[in-house]
Write a protein that holds these residues in place. Structure first.
Motif, PDB file in Angstrom:
ATOM      1  N   LEU A  16       1.115  -1.280  -0.569  1.00 12.19           N
ATOM      2  CA  LEU A  16      -0.226   0.193  -0.242  1.00 12.19           C
ATOM      3  C   LEU A  16       0.741   1.262   0.132  1.00 12.19           C
ATOM      4  N   ARG A  17       2.574   1.167   0.393  1.00 14.15           N
ATOM      5  CA  ARG A  17       3.386   2.003   0.517  1.00 14.15           C
ATOM      6  C   ARG A  17       3.479   2.568  -1.397  1.00 14.15           C
ATOM      7  N   ALA A  18       3.212   3.942  -1.209  1.00  9.82           N
ATOM      8  CA  ALA A  18       3.623   4.417  -3.325  1.00  9.82           C
ATOM      9  C   ALA A  18       5.377   4.268  -3.204  1.00  9.82           C
ATOM     10  N   ASP A  75      -5.549  -3.203  -7.471  1.00 13.80           N
ATOM     11  CA  ASP A  75      -5.600  -2.606  -8.522  1.00 13.80           C
ATOM     12  C   ASP A  75      -4.117  -1.704  -9.273  1.00 13.80           C
ATOM     13  N   ALA A  76      -3.207  -1.175  -8.250  1.00 10.46           N
ATOM     14  CA  ALA A  76      -1.935  -0.646  -8.458  1.00 10.46           C
ATOM     15  C   ALA A  76      -1.358  -1.718  -8.893  1.00 10.46           C
ATOM     16  N   MET A  77      -1.515  -3.153  -8.782  1.00 12.18           N
ATOM     17  CA  MET A  77      -0.802  -4.107  -8.971  1.00 12.18           C
ATOM     18  C   MET A  77      -1.075  -4.124 -10.755  1.00 12.18           C
ATOM     19  N   LEU A  78      -2.401  -4.504 -11.129  1.00 11.23           N
ATOM     20  CA  LEU A  78      -2.641  -4.586 -12.024  1.00 11.23           C
ATOM     21  C   LEU A  78      -2.380  -3.697 -13.097  1.00 11.23           C
ATOM     22  N   ALA A  79      -2.437  -2.110 -12.614  1.00 18.66           N
ATOM     23  CA  ALA A  79      -2.191  -1.090 -13.541  1.00 18.66           C
ATOM     24  C   ALA A  79      -1.250  -1.347 -14.080  1.00 18.66           C
ATOM     25  N   ARG A 135       6.900   2.291  -6.527  1.00 17.11           N
ATOM     26  CA  ARG A 135       7.389   2.264  -7.432  1.00 17.11           C
ATOM     27  C   ARG A 135       8.548   1.716  -7.427  1.00 17.11           C
ATOM     28  N   GLN A 136       9.123   0.648  -7.187  1.00 18.15           N
ATOM     29  CA  GLN A 136      10.222   0.139  -6.793  1.00 18.15           C
ATOM     30  C   GLN A 136       9.474  -1.846  -7.152  1.00 18.15           C
ATOM     31  N   LEU A 137       8.102  -1.235  -7.118  1.00 21.07           N
ATOM     32  CA  LEU A 137       7.412  -2.716  -8.065  1.00 21.07           C
ATOM     33  C   LEU A 137       7.217  -2.294  -9.599  1.00 21.07           C
ATOM     34  N   ALA A 138       7.150  -1.249  -9.553  1.00 22.12           N
ATOM     35  CA  ALA A 138       6.957  -0.848 -11.041  1.00 22.12           C
ATOM     36  C   ALA A 138       7.920  -0.891 -11.568  1.00 22.12           C
ATOM     37  N   GLN A 139       8.999  -1.096 -11.052  1.00 15.82           N
ATOM     38  CA  GLN A 139      10.669  -0.718 -11.763  1.00 15.82           C
ATOM     39  C   GLN A 139      10.965  -2.226 -12.246  1.00 15.82           C
TER      40      GLN A 139
END
Length: 171
Positions: free
Chosen positions: A35-37, A88-92, A41-45
């Protein structure tokens, strides 16, 4: 004594591509951390650079996700808000959840003893019907929110390492 294994190879053989199944899914601690921003960000990278497709973590039903509680009469109250935010964040980002249905909400745990600094409940449910209802309500919610075709692509695991006594104290 184990029998010997014989291997042979030839550089002249056509060969075939190595399927990197271990690259399909990675582990990432606990659901609440997602849930942390900064974590997102690290996951997206990591997803962009490493290309894995699934993320698995502990504690989806842990108390810090506020998924389950009971009213004064013992009736379950479900709250999917934090799970929805995380999924939602993961799927995005183009990554799907590898859903671990492990670690018990305190209200359903047969024991008050916990493990790890984050106080995971490693006991089986004190009421199997309420546990089954929680899982059923969660899956139904996911189907309604994300659709059958999406959820069918997810993996589901019931409990984490039930063969390891420190993590699970059931049968």
């Amino acid at each position: 004594m184990p029998s010997a294994i014989s291997l042979s190879c030839s550089a002249a053989d056509a060969g075939r591509p190595l399927r990197h199944i271990w690259s399909a899914c990675v582990g990432a601690g606990r659901a609440n951390e997602g849930l942390r921003a900064d974590w997102q960000r690290q996951l997206a990278q990591a997803v962009r650079e490493c290309g894995f497709r699934y993320l698995r973590f502990h504690g989806l039903f842990h108390d810090d996700m506020f998924v389950y509680r009971e009213d004064a009469d013992g009736r379950p109250i479900y709250n999917w808000q934090y799970i929805d935010q995380l999924f939602d964040a993961m799927l995005a980002m183009g990554i799907r959840p590898f859903v671990e249905l492990g670690f018990m909400p305190r209200a359903l745990a047969t024991e008050t003893e916990t493990i790890f600094w984050w106080k995971g409940h490693g006991s089986p449910p004190k009421d199997a019907e309420k546990w089954a209802a929680l899982v059923r309500a969660f899956v139904t919610h996911c189907l309604q929110r994300y659709g059958r075709e999406e959820v069918r692509q997810w993996y589901f695991e019931v409990w984490n390492e039930p063969n390891l006594a420190p993590f699970f104290r059931g049968t």
